[in-house]
Design a protein around this motif. Structure first.
Motif, PDB file in Angstrom:
ATOM      1  N   LEU A 254      88.853  65.093  17.506  1.00 29.77           N
ATOM      2  CA  LEU A 254      88.529  63.682  17.717  1.00 29.77           C
ATOM      3  C   LEU A 254      87.257  63.508  18.548  1.00 29.77           C
ATOM      4  N   TYR A 255      86.997  64.434  19.443  1.00 32.77           N
ATOM      5  CA  TYR A 255      85.795  64.384  20.282  1.00 32.77           C
ATOM      6  C   TYR A 255      84.526  64.328  19.435  1.00 32.77           C
ATOM      7  N   LEU A 256      84.577  64.981  18.290  1.00 32.72           N
ATOM      8  CA  LEU A 256      83.418  64.984  17.395  1.00 32.72           C
ATOM      9  C   LEU A 256      83.079  63.587  16.890  1.00 32.72           C
ATOM     10  N   GLY A 257      84.082  62.727  16.794  1.00 33.56           N
ATOM     11  CA  GLY A 257      83.817  61.367  16.344  1.00 33.56           C
ATOM     12  C   GLY A 257      82.902  60.602  17.282  1.00 33.56           C
ATOM     13  N   ILE A 258      82.831  61.036  18.530  1.00 29.79           N
ATOM     14  CA  ILE A 258      81.976  60.375  19.521  1.00 29.79           C
ATOM     15  C   ILE A 258      80.687  61.145  19.758  1.00 29.79           C
ATOM     16  N   PHE A 259      80.782  62.486  19.822  1.00 35.82           N
ATOM     17  CA  PHE A 259      79.661  63.280  20.327  1.00 35.82           C
ATOM     18  C   PHE A 259      79.027  64.224  19.310  1.00 35.82           C
ATOM     19  N   ALA A 260      79.475  64.238  18.062  1.00 33.24           N
ATOM     20  CA  ALA A 260      78.885  65.135  17.069  1.00 33.24           C
ATOM     21  C   ALA A 260      77.413  64.813  16.859  1.00 33.24           C
ATOM     22  N   ASN A 261      76.603  65.852  16.843  1.00 33.10           N
ATOM     23  CA  ASN A 261      75.168  65.664  16.651  1.00 33.10           C
ATOM     24  C   ASN A 261      74.893  64.859  15.374  1.00 33.10           C
ATOM     25  N   GLY A 262      74.154  63.766  15.518  1.00 35.57           N
ATOM     26  CA  GLY A 262      73.717  62.990  14.358  1.00 35.57           C
ATOM     27  C   GLY A 262      74.699  61.951  13.882  1.00 35.57           C
ATOM     28  N   THR A 263      75.980  62.288  13.763  1.00 38.81           N
ATOM     29  CA  THR A 263      76.939  61.365  13.145  1.00 38.81           C
ATOM     30  C   THR A 263      77.951  60.780  14.118  1.00 38.81           C
TER      31      THR A 263
END
Length: 424
Positions: A345-354
């Protein structure tokens, strides 16, 4: 064929395989002395069983050939590839031999199944565990691996895409779920199955906070060290090439677990007054779990932040079993399910670019949540059904008196620690 990248993949596969003996030490040190053999044998049993099933039919379920640009429907089986029949030769123009990819992914299947065993420590029959593992891998892990990882080589040497979690959701939402090395397929998958089995088998005799203490913290530290070492193959190796993305994944696999280790110790110090060696090992593993899906999509600074969050939250999450009344013996739920959810879920906020902070859109968070909860629900429901069926047919749990005495001698006829030889 790129021999450098081929060597990189094969070395990474060997590193990931080492993680399962590392897990055996990690889990073995956490249980009581009279069940250490039983605990470690469940990991080694997974190595033997998954190694065979993967070659026979696991790969054909997880990686069916799919034309590039198309999305495969869930639960596709490539009947041409039983026994790896169609990947024995390297197609002209392929970047690496298909068998190198087969070997790499085989080690993922092994470690994922072994992870589940931590939830049923001290009380599970070895034979019942092996039956459960075979069925669960067949109907849960192999298909879920296809949903997430189906980016292997097609027969013509091109990449084969089609997993609905990645490629399929990209068709619908414009972005697919990011899971570089297995936050959903490995950790959420195993954690959900662990929760199901903990409910099926019930609580250990005398289950309460403080009643079951690790018998060998040095084993736990050794196991965590071996896991961390092997995890570089797990994360960096998932790039399938020795390039900048692999290097980023490698650095993040240092940064996140290091931060998580510190965060867990801080929480322990505040909560219990003392930082422990088991806490340090558990914190490192929690950080490794969280960074697994995100290792190629975060800057190192955001990887440290993720590690701090995962270490602190997982240190608190392991208390849930006492509050909710389920006996997840070795905190597979608190570390792998919770850590996997955090990293995904962290990627939904901090993923590079998206991620939200870069794109201003919540779409990436939405697809991450769909992927995470779809795998969690699928794995939990089927694991519960399979575990319940095994328990009601051949029996999954040893007798209470055997559990109290220690199941090593009852199940395996061995003792972990023979302090004197009384044979004369």
């Amino acid at each position: 064929m790129d021999q450098g990248n081929t060597a990189f993949i094969l070395i990474a596969a060997a590193l990931v395989l080492l993680m399962t003996p590392g897990l055996a030490f990690f889990y073995g040190g956490l249980v009581k002395a009279k069940s250490v053999i039983s605990m470690m044998m469940m990991s080694f049993g997974a190595m033997g069983l998954m190694g065979v099933l993967w070659v026979l039919y696991g790969y054909s379920i997880a990686f069916p050939s799919t034309a590039e640009g198309t999305t495969q429907v869930p639960w596709t089986i490539d009947f041409t590839n039983f026994g790896l029949a169609s990947v024995l030769e390297t197609p002209e123009g392929a970047a690496y031999p298909p068998l190198a990819f087969v070997a790499f992914q085989a080690t993922f299947a092994i470690i994922t199944v072994a992870l589940v065993s931590g939830a049923i420590a001290d009380r599970a029959k070895f034979g019942a565990w092996m039956v459960f593992a075979a069925i669960w891998a067949t109907v849960v892990y192999f298909p879920v691996a296809s949903w997430v990882f189906n980016f292997g080589l097609a027969d013509d040497g091109s990449f084969s895409y089609g997993g609905w979690i990645t490629h399929g959701m990209q068709d619908v939402f414009g972005v697919g779920a990011i899971d570089f090395a297995g936050g959903t397929a490995v950790h959420i998958n195993a954690g959900a199955a662990a929760l199901a089995l903990a409910l099926v088998l019930g609580k250990r005799v005398g289950f309460q906070k403080g009643a079951h203490v690790p018998h060998n913290p040095p084993f736990v530290l050794l196991g965590a060290g071996l896991l961390w070492f092997g995890w570089f193959g797990f994360n960096a190796g998932s790039e399938l090439a020795a390039d900048n993305t692999a290097a980023l994944a490698f650095v993040n696999t240092i940064a996140a677990p290091a931060a998580a280790l510190l965060a867990w110790l801080i929480v322990e110090k505040i909560k219990d007054g003392k930082p422990t060696s088991v806490g340090a090992a558990s914190g490192a593993v929690a950080g490794l779990v969280a960074i697994t899906p995100a290792c190629a999509s975060l800057t190192p600074v955001w990887a440290i932040v993720l590690g701090l969050v995962a270490g602190a939250v997982c240190a608190l999450a392991i208390e849930l079993k006492f509050k909710l009344g389920f006996d997840d013996s070795l905190d597979v739920v608190g570390i792998h399910l919770v850590g996997g959810l955090i990293g995904t879920l962290y990627l939904g906020i901090f993923a590079n670019g998206t991620g939200l902070i870069y794109s201003g859109s919540l779409t990436q968070l939405l697809v991450q949540a769909i992927a995470a909860f779809a795998v969690m629900i699928y794995s939990f429901v089927l694991a519960f059904i399979i575990g319940f069926a095994v328990d009601k047919t051949i029996g999954f749990r040893v007798k209470n008196e055997d559990e109290i005495a220690g199941i090593d001698t009852v199940v395996h006829g061995e003792e972990g620690y023979v302090l004197s030889d009384t044979r004369g």
